[in-house]
Design an enzyme around this catalytic site. Structure first.
Site, PDB file in Angstrom:
ATOM      1  N   HIS A 129       0.854  -1.194  -0.160  1.00  0.00           N
ATOM      2  CA  HIS A 129       0.079   0.061   0.041  1.00  0.00           C
ATOM      3  C   HIS A 129       0.849   1.309  -0.060  1.00  0.00           C
ATOM      4  O   HIS A 129       0.306   2.265   0.340  1.00  0.00           O
ATOM      5  CB  HIS A 129      -0.886  -0.032   1.322  1.00  0.00           C
ATOM      6  CG  HIS A 129      -1.947  -1.236   1.209  1.00  0.00           C
ATOM      7  ND1 HIS A 129      -2.630  -1.496   2.124  1.00  0.00           N
ATOM      8  CD2 HIS A 129      -2.520  -1.717   0.062  1.00  0.00           C
ATOM      9  CE1 HIS A 129      -3.875  -2.423   1.646  1.00  0.00           C
ATOM     10  NE2 HIS A 129      -3.520  -2.432   0.635  1.00  0.00           N
ATOM     11  N   CYS A 137       4.466   8.481  -9.394  1.00  0.00           N
ATOM     12  CA  CYS A 137       3.771   9.020 -10.412  1.00  0.00           C
ATOM     13  C   CYS A 137       2.803   8.028 -10.749  1.00  0.00           C
ATOM     14  O   CYS A 137       3.107   7.062 -11.211  1.00  0.00           O
ATOM     15  CB  CYS A 137       4.560   9.249 -11.596  1.00  0.00           C
ATOM     16  SG  CYS A 137       3.772   9.864 -13.065  1.00  0.00           S
ATOM     17  N   SER A 199      -6.320  -8.104   9.836  1.00  0.00           N
ATOM     18  CA  SER A 199      -7.823  -8.437   9.895  1.00  0.00           C
ATOM     19  C   SER A 199      -8.069  -9.463   8.666  1.00  0.00           C
ATOM     20  O   SER A 199      -9.188  -9.912   8.725  1.00  0.00           O
ATOM     21  CB  SER A 199      -8.613  -7.414  10.021  1.00  0.00           C
ATOM     22  OG  SER A 199      -8.808  -6.422   8.855  1.00  0.00           O
TER      23      SER A 199
HETATM   24  P1  NAD Z   1      -6.873  -3.731  10.509  1.00  0.00           P
HETATM   25  O1  NAD Z   1      -6.822  -2.722  11.235  1.00  0.00           O
HETATM   26  O2  NAD Z   1      -7.827  -4.027   9.417  1.00  0.00           O
HETATM   27  O3  NAD Z   1      -6.513  -5.010  11.415  1.00  0.00           O
HETATM   28  C1  NAD Z   1      -5.423  -5.089  12.284  1.00  0.00           C
HETATM   29  C2  NAD Z   1      -5.493  -6.347  12.969  1.00  0.00           C
HETATM   30  O4  NAD Z   1      -4.304  -6.636  13.858  1.00  0.00           O
HETATM   31  C3  NAD Z   1      -6.988  -6.721  13.898  1.00  0.00           C
HETATM   32  O5  NAD Z   1      -7.201  -7.991  13.490  1.00  0.00           O
HETATM   33  C4  NAD Z   1      -6.186  -6.509  15.196  1.00  0.00           C
HETATM   34  O6  NAD Z   1      -7.109  -7.334  16.312  1.00  0.00           O
HETATM   35  C5  NAD Z   1      -4.756  -7.046  15.162  1.00  0.00           C
HETATM   36  N1  NAD Z   1      -3.895  -6.627  16.030  1.00  0.00           N
HETATM   37  C6  NAD Z   1      -3.840  -5.223  16.661  1.00  0.00           C
HETATM   38  N2  NAD Z   1      -2.626  -5.261  17.415  1.00  0.00           N
HETATM   39  C7  NAD Z   1      -2.224  -6.441  17.395  1.00  0.00           C
HETATM   40  C8  NAD Z   1      -0.954  -6.963  17.905  1.00  0.00           C
HETATM   41  N3  NAD Z   1       0.056  -6.166  18.610  1.00  0.00           N
HETATM   42  N4  NAD Z   1      -0.668  -8.004  17.761  1.00  0.00           N
HETATM   43  C9  NAD Z   1      -1.428  -8.664  17.021  1.00  0.00           C
HETATM   44  N5  NAD Z   1      -2.413  -8.661  16.553  1.00  0.00           N
HETATM   45  C10 NAD Z   1      -2.878  -7.134  16.676  1.00  0.00           C
HETATM   46  O7  NAD Z   1      -5.432  -3.683   9.601  1.00  0.00           O
HETATM   47  P2  NAD Z   1      -4.985  -4.411   8.450  1.00  0.00           P
HETATM   48  O8  NAD Z   1      -5.521  -5.708   8.216  1.00  0.00           O
HETATM   49  O9  NAD Z   1      -3.604  -4.150   8.127  1.00  0.00           O
HETATM   50  O10 NAD Z   1      -5.900  -3.037   7.126  1.00  0.00           O
HETATM   51  C11 NAD Z   1      -5.709  -2.015   7.342  1.00  0.00           C
HETATM   52  C12 NAD Z   1      -5.386  -1.118   6.466  1.00  0.00           C
HETATM   53  O11 NAD Z   1      -4.787   0.336   6.878  1.00  0.00           O
HETATM   54  C13 NAD Z   1      -3.978  -1.542   5.612  1.00  0.00           C
HETATM   55  O12 NAD Z   1      -4.539  -1.535   4.269  1.00  0.00           O
HETATM   56  C14 NAD Z   1      -2.910  -0.582   5.938  1.00  0.00           C
HETATM   57  O13 NAD Z   1      -2.520   0.022   4.715  1.00  0.00           O
HETATM   58  C15 NAD Z   1      -3.807   0.670   6.487  1.00  0.00           C
HETATM   59  N6  NAD Z   1      -3.146   0.947   7.918  1.00  0.00           N
HETATM   60  C16 NAD Z   1      -1.526   1.131   8.256  1.00  0.00           C
HETATM   61  C17 NAD Z   1      -1.252   1.465   9.220  1.00  0.00           C
HETATM   62  C18 NAD Z   1       0.322   1.380   9.284  1.00  0.00           C
HETATM   63  O14 NAD Z   1       1.162   1.862   8.511  1.00  0.00           O
HETATM   64  N7  NAD Z   1       0.987   1.331  10.725  1.00  0.00           N
HETATM   65  C19 NAD Z   1      -1.830   1.652  10.349  1.00  0.00           C
HETATM   66  C20 NAD Z   1      -3.298   1.727  10.198  1.00  0.00           C
HETATM   67  C21 NAD Z   1      -3.952   1.407   8.967  1.00  0.00           C
END
Ligand code: NAD
Length: 259
Positions: A129, A137, A199
């Site tokens: 992502h 670009c 998730s």
């Molecule tokens: P999500 O928020 O949908 O899911 C996160 C999952 O991780 C949940 O199931 C949660 O219960 C679990 N979780 C939380 N803390 C944890 C830990 N310490 N250990 C183990 N599990 C843990 O996230 P996703 O599936 O990555 O999708 C979200 C989208 O948002 C992605 O596309 C991403 O690009 C973006 N995002 C990125 C960031 C970042 O760069 N750090 C932060 C927020 C969202």
């Protein structure tokens, strides 16, 4: 849990090609909230979710305003990215970097835009992502470090004449074909996938483990490390799940492998 940690370390040792697929959950212990976990940004603030869906349209419709929003003035989304740039990796990121150094992890495909795997020392990282540290670009696919991008005159333009955007893939925007193809190749080659802190609801990323199972069946093992079960757990796509924090579980796995 001890049994599952042992089982994971044996599976990693027996694998010839392990790939980690990571999500926002691996960075929560660094202080970056995820979106959909119990304390996630969208779980607690529905307006934030609605705004996220408007960002790509803003780039297409008004790239100057988009860049002002990304550059981090007070109250802008860029301010959130600026805060993210100050964050440090946690033990989960370091454990994956160590596994790569030990020759036991071929690649990380991450949904995270925070650059923390690279900061932790991982080398082969596909940022599915995009990254808050780069611009891209959309026309020709060229990427540039944000620090090397002149931002005096907005919007910044590419040598090809296209308008640059932040490398971060916004909602409604397609995944760039280069990262998409590279991620699919890595996943299809793998015989073990570690799904860490995702998730598994954001597509096409969530389709990667499903694609691996459909193509390679029993020749690929999928292990989830997550605080809660996901649809992949419920649908039997993953072989087993270690319920808990990646920053606690991954270092224990590495410790066991290192002996
Ligand atoms: P999500 O928020 O949908 O899911 C996160 C999952 O991780 C949940 O199931 C949660 O219960 C679990 N979780 C939380 N803390 C944890 C830990 N310490 N250990 C183990 N599990 C843990 O996230 P996703 O599936 O990555 O999708 C979200 C989208 O948002 C992605 O596309 C991403 O690009 C973006 N995002 C990125 C960031 C970042 O760069 N750090 C932060 C927020 C969202």
């Amino acid at each position: 849990m001890k049994d599952l940690i042992e089982r994971t370390s044996v599976d990693i040792n027996n694998s010839r090609n392990t790939v980690a697929l990571t999500g926002a959950g691996i960075s929560t212990e660094s202080g970056i909230p995820d979106f959909r976990g119990p304390r996630g940004i969208w779980t607690t603030n529905k307006t934030a979710e609605a705004k996220a869906y408007e960002r790509y349209d803003l780039f297409l419709g008004d790239p100057v305003m988009y860049w002002k929003e990304m550059m981090g003035g007070r109250g802008t989304h860029g301010e959130y990215y600026n805060e993210m740039r100050k964050v440090k990796p946690n033990l989960g990121h370091y454990a994956l970097a160590k596994l790569e150094e030990m020759g036991l992890l071929k690649c990380i495909v991450t949904q995270n835009i925070d650059g923390l795997h690279l900061k932790a020392g991982s080398r082969n990282v596909i940022e599915y992502h995009g990254s808050i540290y780069k611009a891209r670009c959309p026309h020709c696919g060229t990427r540039k470090e944000l620090d090397d991008l002149p931002l005096e005159k907005l919007p910044p333009s590419c040598n090809c004449g296209g308008v640059m955007k932040l490398d971060v893939v916004h909602f409604k925007e397609s995944i760039p074909s280069d990262v998409m193809e590279a991620a699919e190749q890595e996943v299809l080659k793998s015989d073990l996938i570690l799904l860490c802190g995702t998730s598994a609801v954001v597509y096409p990323f969530a389709g990667l483990p499903i694609m691996a199972k459909m193509n390679n069946g029993d020749n690929v093992k999928i292990i989830e490390i997550n605080e809660e079960p996901t649809s992949l757990t419920r649908e039997g796509i993953s072989d087993y799940i270690l319920l808990g924090k990646t920053g606690q579980i991954l270092p224990k796995v590495v410790e066991l492998i290192s002996g």
